[in-house]
Write an enzyme that holds these catalytic residues in place. Structure first.
Site, PDB file in Angstrom:
ATOM      1  N   ASP A 117       0.855  -1.185   0.000  1.00  0.00           N
ATOM      2  CA  ASP A 117       0.000   0.000   0.000  1.00  0.00           C
ATOM      3  C   ASP A 117       0.888   1.230   0.000  1.00  0.00           C
ATOM      4  OD1 ASP A 117      -2.491  -1.276  -0.018  1.00  0.00           O
ATOM      5  OD2 ASP A 117      -2.551  -1.447   2.160  1.00  0.00           O
ATOM      6  N   ASP A 135      -6.808  -1.319  -4.903  1.00  0.00           N
ATOM      7  CA  ASP A 135      -7.911  -1.045  -3.972  1.00  0.00           C
ATOM      8  C   ASP A 135      -8.860   0.003  -4.544  1.00  0.00           C
ATOM      9  OD1 ASP A 135      -6.650  -2.762  -2.157  1.00  0.00           O
ATOM     10  OD2 ASP A 135      -5.640  -1.109  -1.123  1.00  0.00           O
TER      11      ASP A 135
END
Length: 160
Positions: A117, A135
């Protein structure tokens, strides 16, 4: 058939773009570091062994295999649906983004054991959990599929 392959191409493009940015992040920032881009936005390099918002991140390791299995099953099903053809463009867009996001994060889980991330937004004391392009595609797919279902429902009610 060509139109159906185009939707798989979009999914592949999302997954490749996601992996490209993740490789750049990993090469640019050591794990746990980052850089300020704007006062409310940082690029960071963190690993998430859980799902969205780090759900099950501290579950002991079994979640990696559960998420891999889920992503493989969902990706296979979505690929078949896109190749067979879906009801409308909303579903095509939604399923393509869903597939691309699922594959992008699947690759991380397979080869790194966790998802990279890197997008980190905050404002004052409020802080959104870090996320990535895959995402974003997953969330956008949900919005598109919901919007398409609402439009379809409204159209079917209008014809009654």
């Amino acid at each position: 058939m060509m139109d159906r392959c185009r939707w798989l191409g979009l999914a592949i493009g999302v997954a490749l773009a996601d992996q490209g940015v993740k490789h750049w992040i990993v090469a640019t920032f050591p794990l746990g570091t980052g850089a300020t881009v704007l006062p409310f936005f940082h690029l960071v390099h963190i690993l998430n062994s859980g799902a969205a918002f780090s759900f099950l991140a501290d579950a002991g390791g079994w979640q990696r295999y559960a998420f891999i299995a889920l992503a493989v099953v969902v990706s296979g099903g979505l690929s078949v649906m896109l190749l067979k053809g879906v009801a409308n463009r909303w579903e095509s867009w939604g399923y393509s983004l869903l597939l691309g996001g699922a594959v992008g994060n699947l690759v991380d889980r397979l080869f790194q054991g966790a998802v990279v991330d890197y997008l980190d937004f905050h404002a004052g004391a409020w802080h959104w959990p870090a996320f990535n392009l895959a995402d974003t595609a997953l969330c956008l797919s949900a919005v598109i599929l919901l919007w398409g279902a609402l439009l379809s429902s409204a159209q079917s009610k209008a014809t009654l």
